[in-house]
Structure formats: structure tokens, C-alpha cells
Design a protein around this motif. Structure first.
Motif: not given
Length: 69
Positions: A4-30
Motif C-alpha cells: 500500500p502507498k504510504r501517505t503519513e509520516k510519523l515522528q517519534i523520539m526514542l532513547d539509545d536503549e530503545e533504538l538499540k533493541v529495535i536495531d538488534d531485532w531488525r538485524f536478527e530478523h533480517r
């Protein structure tokens, strides 16, 4: 099938720990991008049935911490 075409842009603020967990999950799940990983995590959260309701009484819903496995 086209995504589907993405038409909305969201802005969120994350701290370093939250970002690390997301990035680790991202790489683990390719996942190809951080945005794709976040979309997938949101999708999984929305369809999950065994998650407790958030306790938002008197709290900001932005005050949360991710507990790494």
C-alpha cells in the motif's frame, strides 16, 4: 502484489536503549530498514492477543522501557 502507498509520516523520539533493541531485532530478523522493522513490530503488537492492557492511569503513554530478552 504491491504494498500500500504510504501517505503519513510519523515522528517519534526514542532513547539509545530503545533504538538499540529495535536495531538488534531488525538485524536478527533480517529486516531491510529500520522503518520496516518498526512497521512490523507495530503490526505484531496490534494483532497480539496475549498482551496486558497498558497502565496509563496518571502516566504519560510515552514513559516506557523496553526490557531486552
Amino acid at each position: 502484489m504491491a504494498s500500500p502507498k504510504r501517505t503519513e509520516k510519523l515522528q517519534i523520539m526514542l532513547d539509545d536503549e530503545e533504538l538499540k533493541v529495535i536495531d538488534d531485532w531488525r538485524f536478527e530478523h533480517r529486516m531491510p530498514t529500520r522503518a520496516a522493522a518498526i512497521r512490523e513490530l507495530i503490526r505484531r503488537g496490534l494483532v497480539a492477543e496475549d498482551i496486558d492492557e497498558p497502565d496509563t492511569e496518571g502516566k504519560s503513554t510515552t514513559d516506557f522501557r523496553v526490557e531486552p530478552e
